[in-house]
Every structure is written in C-alpha cells, then in structure tokens.
Design an enzyme around this catalytic site. Structure first.
Site, PDB file in Angstrom:
ATOM      1  N   LYS A  25       0.697  -1.013  -0.088  1.00 29.86           N
ATOM      2  CA  LYS A  25       0.325  -0.053   0.026  1.00 29.86           C
ATOM      3  C   LYS A  25       0.899   0.952  -0.365  1.00 29.86           C
ATOM      4  CE  LYS A  25      -2.425  -0.982   3.891  1.00 29.86           C
ATOM      5  NZ  LYS A  25      -1.755  -1.824   4.129  1.00 29.86           N
ATOM      6  N   ARG A  44      11.740  -6.124   4.715  1.00 23.42           N
ATOM      7  CA  ARG A  44      11.258  -4.970   4.907  1.00 23.42           C
ATOM      8  C   ARG A  44      12.372  -3.780   5.974  1.00 23.42           C
ATOM      9  NH1 ARG A  44       4.965  -2.368   5.440  1.00 23.42           N
ATOM     10  NH2 ARG A  44       5.480  -3.065   7.207  1.00 23.42           N
ATOM     11  N   ARG A  73      -0.703 -10.359  12.839  1.00 17.40           N
ATOM     12  CA  ARG A  73      -1.000  -9.147  12.045  1.00 17.40           C
ATOM     13  C   ARG A  73      -1.436  -9.220  11.326  1.00 17.40           C
ATOM     14  NH1 ARG A  73       3.484  -5.082  10.492  1.00 17.40           N
ATOM     15  NH2 ARG A  73       1.450  -3.473  10.414  1.00 17.40           N
ATOM     16  N   ARG A 133      11.330  -3.868  11.664  1.00 18.76           N
ATOM     17  CA  ARG A 133      10.792  -3.094  12.701  1.00 18.76           C
ATOM     18  C   ARG A 133      10.020  -4.402  13.250  1.00 18.76           C
ATOM     19  NH1 ARG A 133       5.706   0.469  11.292  1.00 18.76           N
ATOM     20  NH2 ARG A 133       5.030  -1.129   9.749  1.00 18.76           N
ATOM     21  N   ARG A 139      -9.442   1.072   9.619  1.00 20.72           N
ATOM     22  CA  ARG A 139      -9.141  -0.183  10.033  1.00 20.72           C
ATOM     23  C   ARG A 139     -10.261  -1.162  10.076  1.00 20.72           C
ATOM     24  NH1 ARG A 139      -3.147  -0.837  10.425  1.00 20.72           N
ATOM     25  NH2 ARG A 139      -2.491   1.061  10.966  1.00 20.72           N
TER      26      ARG A 139
END
Length: 211
Positions: free
Chosen positions: A13, A123, A167, A156, A88
């Site tokens: 996204k 990432r 998640r 992260r 969300r």
C-alpha cells in the site's frame, strides 16, 4: 480523487500510495505519521491523543478521526487525498462517514499471506522519518541509510515473521470486512498484487482510471 487504500500489512500500500500521490498530485495521509505530527505540533486533537499515549493506551477512534479531519482541512487536500492505515474497522469507517468525510473509492491490494510473510521480512524502515524500504523491492541508494534524511534503516518488530502472522490474523478478522462495507457502497476496487511493483502499479492506475 479521495481514496482509501486497503490490503494486508505488507501488501504494498505504501509504495502504491507514493506513486498515486505523485501522479494525481494529492497527499498520502498515513495515520501513524499524522498522529506523530499532531503530537509534535500540539494541536487540540494532538494534545488529546498525547493524554492516551502517555498512559500507554490506544488513541480512541474519535480522537484519531478528529486528527484526520484536521489534516484533511489543510490546503493540500483540496484536490483529494489518499488515506493509508485508516479506517481499520467497520466502526471506524462508519465514524468517518458520520463526520462527513466521503471517499470516491476504496482500493484493495490483494496478496497471499505466504507472500506477505516473505515480503515483510525484507522490509526496512527509517528510524528518523519513517520512510519504508525493502532489501529486494525498494533498495535505498546507500545500504542501511535513508535516501530522504540519512538516518539508519531498521527492522521493526512488526516485520518479524511471527509478528507478521499475528498481524495478518488481526487483519483478516478486523479489517478485511471493510471490503464488504465498501462493496455494498459501490466503492470497492480490487487489484491482485504482482511480484513486480510496476506490474501492480499498472493494474492500480488502470482501476483508478475509471473513477
């Protein structure tokens, strides 16, 4: 163009938001970034949010939406915006509607869970400005260093495999129902995420061209 971006964590996204933002000259409103900015600037809603964050609590929906509304009232949003990371949940989407924030479309980028786990392990995020990179798909100019501000890139905790699986579970349970919500409103666009960013971009821009 007023757009909501949907998709699981790691679906791409943020990358597509940057491309859409540049093509249509509209800002990307990342919820996390604007909450941090509101806290820093000490806006009315920022101060309300601070009271919750200092207690280690989640910022309530009405405060988050208030911060978003403050941001959307700024001049650069006159021609449109991209919302990334909000809503969300269906209650958040309804609250957004009730506050008079309307959108033209909700674009969902579809990627299989197994591919997302693979993507997110690569990432990297800037410790300073929060910009996102990837060891395979979006490499920084200098390894481990942010192109924008020069700060270090970090992994992260959110991007560790077990955390990613958790998640994804939360996404399927809480956020994926938004697709049905926006489909019922005639605003859902779905795009299958591709291996190459540019291939996904071609599908995304093709879907948006019909708005």
């Amino acid at each position: 163009m007023r757009l909501i971006l949907l998709g699981a964590p790691g679906a791409g996204k943020g990358t597509q938001a940057e491309i859409i933002s540049e093509k249509y000259s509209i800002p990307t409103i990342s919820t996390g970034n604007i909450i941090r900015a509101a806290l820093k600037e000490g806006t009315e809603m920022g101060l309300r949010a601070k009271a919750y964050t200092e207690r280690g609590e989640l910022v309530p929906d009405e405060v988050v939406i208030g911060i978003i509304k403050e941001r959307l009232a700024q001049d650069d949003c006159r021609e449109g915006f991209i919302l990334d990371g909000f809503p969300r949940t269906i209650p958040q989407a309804k609250a957004l509607d009730e506050m008079g924030i309307t959108v033209d479309a909700a674009l969902s980028i579809e990627v299989d869970d197994s591919e997302i786990v693979k993507r997110m392990s690569g990432r990297r995020v800037c410790s300073g400005c929060g910009a996102s990179y990837h060891t395979e798909f979006k490499k920084p100019e200098k390894d481990g260093v942010c192109n924008l501000c020069g700060d270090d890139l970090v992994i992260r905790k959110d991007d560790e495999p077990e955390t990613v699986k958790n998640r994804l579970s939360v996404y399927h349970d809480q956020t994926e129902p938004l697709k049905s919500y926006y489909k019922a409103a005639g605003k859902l666009l779905e795009v299958k995420g591709q291996d190459k960013v540019e291939d996904t971009t071609a599908l995304v821009l093709g879907a948006l061209s019909g708005i």
